[in-house]
Motif scaffolding. Structure first.
Motif: not given
Length: 267
Positions: A188-215
């Motif tokens: 019926d539905s699907a979702g993406v949970v983003i886990n293990k995020v280092d809130m101070d990491s620029a790389e992690h913030q970039h990947r979080v934005r990328e996942l949001n852009e994709l999904f």
């Protein structure tokens, strides 16, 4: 009764940890919950403090073609239920259908179409006992994972903020779509949970934005940060909602928000 599968086609993203966090939140929010441990490694079973005899495991139920309601017969209470503070809210319950290496019989890419409804059949008739069923899947696309998807109302794909995990999440979401097209079952539905995020990491913030852009709207809010307290709570096989400290409280609130969103989405 809502059935939610926790999946990932990439190992190491903390899939079972997310399942444990959601189970802790469900208990704290007064839900009658069953965790079905499909992973042959049975990490969710261990994390929930359950030690079951080999004759009472999910793998054994599936090997017997998933008799109607059979998971209700092997479900055991997690010690987490005793950790719940009734003063925190209405008392829920938390049972576990234990995993074991017996499930590895279905840890294969080949399968018969008739096998895919075994988990769904084994959950039949449990609506009066449970509000929520969380299915911890193996980290690959095998017969077990497909059984879980066939039984589920929703699939949550767990990702971490890394290049390889972004690619793995794309594979997972594509596989869900292909599964729906190639079988008579629909998720019926699907979702993406983003886990293990280092809130101070620029790389992690970039990947979080990328996942949001994709999904887009499929990305679940909030993300789950990486906290050392999370490892300590899991090492003690204890619910994060009962662990002391501000970091634990922050994690607990995030998981509760996700669980309330899951439950409210079907009301």
């Amino acid at each position: 009764m809502q059935i939610v599968s926790i999946s990932s086609l990439k190992g190491g993203v903390g899939k079972s940890s997310v399942a444990l966090g959601l189970a802790s939140a469900a208990l704290e929010n007064g839900l009658r919950t069953l965790v079905v441990d499909l992973d042959p490694h049975a990490d969710a079973t261990t994390g929930l403090g359950v030690h079951a005899p080999s004759r009472n495991t999910v793998g054994r139920v599936l090997a017997k073609r998933g008799k109607s309601g059979a998971l209700g017969g092997i479900a055991v209470a997690s010690p987490w239920s005793e950790a719940h503070d009734p003063a925190a809210g209405s008392r829920g319950s938390l049972d576990v259908a234990p995993g074991s290496s017996q499930s590895s019989h279905f840890d294969r890419a080949t399968y018969k179409g008739s096998e895919l409804d075994r988990l769904s059949r084994a959950l039949t008739g449990l609506e009066s006992r449970y509000d929520l069923v969380l299915v911890d899947c193996p980290p690959n696309l095998n017969a077990l994972t497909r059984m879980a998807w066939a039984a589920s109302d929703k699939v949550l794909s767990v990702a971490e903020p890394s290049l390889f995990s972004v690619a793995g999440t794309q594979r997972t979401m594509t596989a869900i779509a292909q599964f729906e097209r190639g079988s008579r079952w629909a998720v019926d539905s699907a979702g993406v949970v983003i886990n293990k995020v280092d809130m101070d990491s620029a790389e992690h913030q970039h990947r979080v934005r990328e996942l949001n852009e994709l999904f887009g709207h499929l990305v679940v809010d909030p993300v789950i940060p990486e906290h050392p307290v999370w490892q300590r709570a899991q090492g003690a096989a204890w619910p994060i909602h009962r662990w002391p400290g501000d970091d634990a409280r922050d994690l607990a609130q995030r998981f509760s928000t996700i669980v309330r969103g899951l439950v409210n989405s079907v009301k």
